[in-house]
Design a protein around this motif. Structure first.
Motif, PDB file in Angstrom:
ATOM      1  N   UNK A 145     -12.139  -0.297   5.908  1.00  0.00           N
ATOM      2  CA  UNK A 145     -11.757  -1.577   5.301  1.00  0.00           C
ATOM      3  C   UNK A 145     -10.253  -1.623   5.040  1.00  0.00           C
ATOM      4  N   UNK A 146      -9.720  -0.513   4.534  1.00  0.00           N
ATOM      5  CA  UNK A 146      -8.282  -0.454   4.252  1.00  0.00           C
ATOM      6  C   UNK A 146      -7.467  -0.579   5.533  1.00  0.00           C
ATOM      7  N   UNK A 147      -7.937   0.076   6.585  1.00  0.00           N
ATOM      8  CA  UNK A 147      -7.229   0.028   7.863  1.00  0.00           C
ATOM      9  C   UNK A 147      -7.115  -1.419   8.357  1.00  0.00           C
ATOM     10  N   UNK A 148      -8.198  -2.176   8.222  1.00  0.00           N
ATOM     11  CA  UNK A 148      -8.187  -3.582   8.618  1.00  0.00           C
ATOM     12  C   UNK A 148      -7.181  -4.381   7.793  1.00  0.00           C
ATOM     13  N   UNK A 149      -7.189  -4.163   6.482  1.00  0.00           N
ATOM     14  CA  UNK A 149      -6.287  -4.890   5.585  1.00  0.00           C
ATOM     15  C   UNK A 149      -4.830  -4.562   5.871  1.00  0.00           C
ATOM     16  N   UNK A 150      -4.528  -3.271   6.018  1.00  0.00           N
ATOM     17  CA  UNK A 150      -3.144  -2.866   6.247  1.00  0.00           C
ATOM     18  C   UNK A 150      -2.612  -3.355   7.597  1.00  0.00           C
ATOM     19  N   UNK A 151      -3.491  -3.389   8.598  1.00  0.00           N
ATOM     20  CA  UNK A 151      -3.063  -3.915   9.893  1.00  0.00           C
ATOM     21  C   UNK A 151      -2.600  -5.362   9.753  1.00  0.00           C
ATOM     22  N   UNK A 152      -3.353  -6.132   8.957  1.00  0.00           N
ATOM     23  CA  UNK A 152      -3.014  -7.541   8.776  1.00  0.00           C
ATOM     24  C   UNK A 152      -1.712  -7.714   7.998  1.00  0.00           C
ATOM     25  N   UNK A 153      -1.462  -6.806   7.053  1.00  0.00           N
ATOM     26  CA  UNK A 153      -0.263  -6.925   6.220  1.00  0.00           C
ATOM     27  C   UNK A 153       0.956  -6.226   6.814  1.00  0.00           C
TER      28      UNK A 153
END
Length: 335
Positions: free
Chosen positions: A318-326
């Motif tokens: 989940x964090x990987x997805x969020x950080x990719x977007x940011x």
């Protein structure tokens, strides 16, 4: 706007291999009699950050319990540098035999492989999560005499004066940096980051010296400052109020859907034999949930929130997805 969950990490600790210096007799490669793991061979727990920080302290509290549970020495080894990348490289380069494990903290362990410019020699698949120990929600605060008396006042000011209000971080692509990016995305508040690469103590000094009016850090960083009336914390970036700051509202309570929480756990190099993985996972769970360890963690302002390996892996994804977007938001200002 869709809900985003950014659980950051102030941030992560890690593992690496270092031979036990000054040890008397050599140990066998297999560990002990019959090759049983761990036998009498020491386990190295590498922390990718300097001694004395939250990651290092947590690891040193867990290590004695691991020794008791596993019946062998556990050596905490510090490998600081490059925002955790040096320690993570050493961890993932080690043989996946259980004798090298490490503290892994987000966002450092999640972010470094996502940015090609950092040249990480590992990917998400290089790690095998063993369990998560602690969450440390991000907070935002100002001086007690600041004109910003609540979170809305600060957000409104940062929206009306884009980039004119500065806020601390402990470096580019750190938890605080991502928290500021998420705040901007969700609220429109444009706070200008000031990066203190030497760590939280440098950021605190700049804030207390009135050089930077807004402080962004972890809950554990501000508890003493609150007691000393040196900071007014305006908001906690978690889904629930902090037990350490019960009077401070969450961002969500103030109308802003921002969750930014450091997650710290433990991992091994990918490819552990299943029996070894199960022994380490069980020993870590017992160590993390030990009542004395939890009490000491609480005394440090750190909330134990154990996740098993599968749950920790899901959080990591989940964090990987969020950080990719940011990621574009935290790289374009330096491109």
């Amino acid at each position: 706007m869709s809900r985003r969950y950014l659980r950051i990490a102030v941030s992560a600790a890690v593992v690496a291999s270092l031979a036990l210096s000054g040890c008397g007799r050599p140990t066998s490669e297999g560990g002990g009699a019959g090759g049983e793991f761990p036998g009498n061979k020491p386990i190295e727990l590498v922390v990718a950050f300097a001694p004395g920080g939250a990651v290092d302290t947590a690891a040193r509290l867990v290590a004695p319990q691991l020794e008791e549970n596993l019946g062998t020495n556990v050596e905490v080894v510090n490998r600081p540098g490059a925002g955790g990348q040096i320690g993570y490289t050493e961890l993932t380069s080690a043989k996946p035999d259980g004798y090298t494990i490490g503290a892994t903290g987000s966002p450092s362990v999640v972010v470094s492989p996502l940015d090609p410019a950092r040249g990480a020699q590992y990917t998400r698949a290089s790690f095998e999560p063993l369990g998560m120990q602690v969450v440390d929600p991000a907070v935002i605060g100002v001086a007690p005499n600041s004109p910003y008396t609540d979170l809305k006042a600060l957000v409104d000011a940062a929206k009306s004066q884009p980039g004119s209000i500065t806020a601390t971080t402990t470096g580019i692509q750190t938890g605080e940096h991502f928290a500021l990016a998420q705040i901007k995305e969700v609220t429109g508040a444009d706070l200008s980051p000031v990066h203190f690469s030497e760590g939280q103590s440098q950021a605190v000094a700049a804030f207390l010296g009135n050089h930077v009016p807004v402080y962004v850090g972890s809950t554990s960083d501000v508890i003493d400052l609150v007691k000393q009336n040196k900071i007014r914390v305006l908001g906690v970036m978690d889904s629930q109020r902090s037990t350490f700051l019960p009077d401070v509202p969450t961002f969500q309570e103030s109308g802003f859907d921002v969750i930014s929480t450091t997650a710290r756990g433990y991992s091994a190099p990918a490819g552990l034999p299943q029996p070894v993985a199960e022994k380490l996972q069980s020993a870590l769970k017992s160590a993390i949930e030990n009542e004395e360890v939890q009490t000491k963690m609480t005394d440090l302002g750190l909330e134990t929130r154990y996740l098993d390996p599968q749950q920790y892996e899901q959080l990591w994804t989940e964090q990987e997805t969020t950080y990719k977007e940011l990621m574009p938001a935290v790289t374009q200002e330096h491109s």
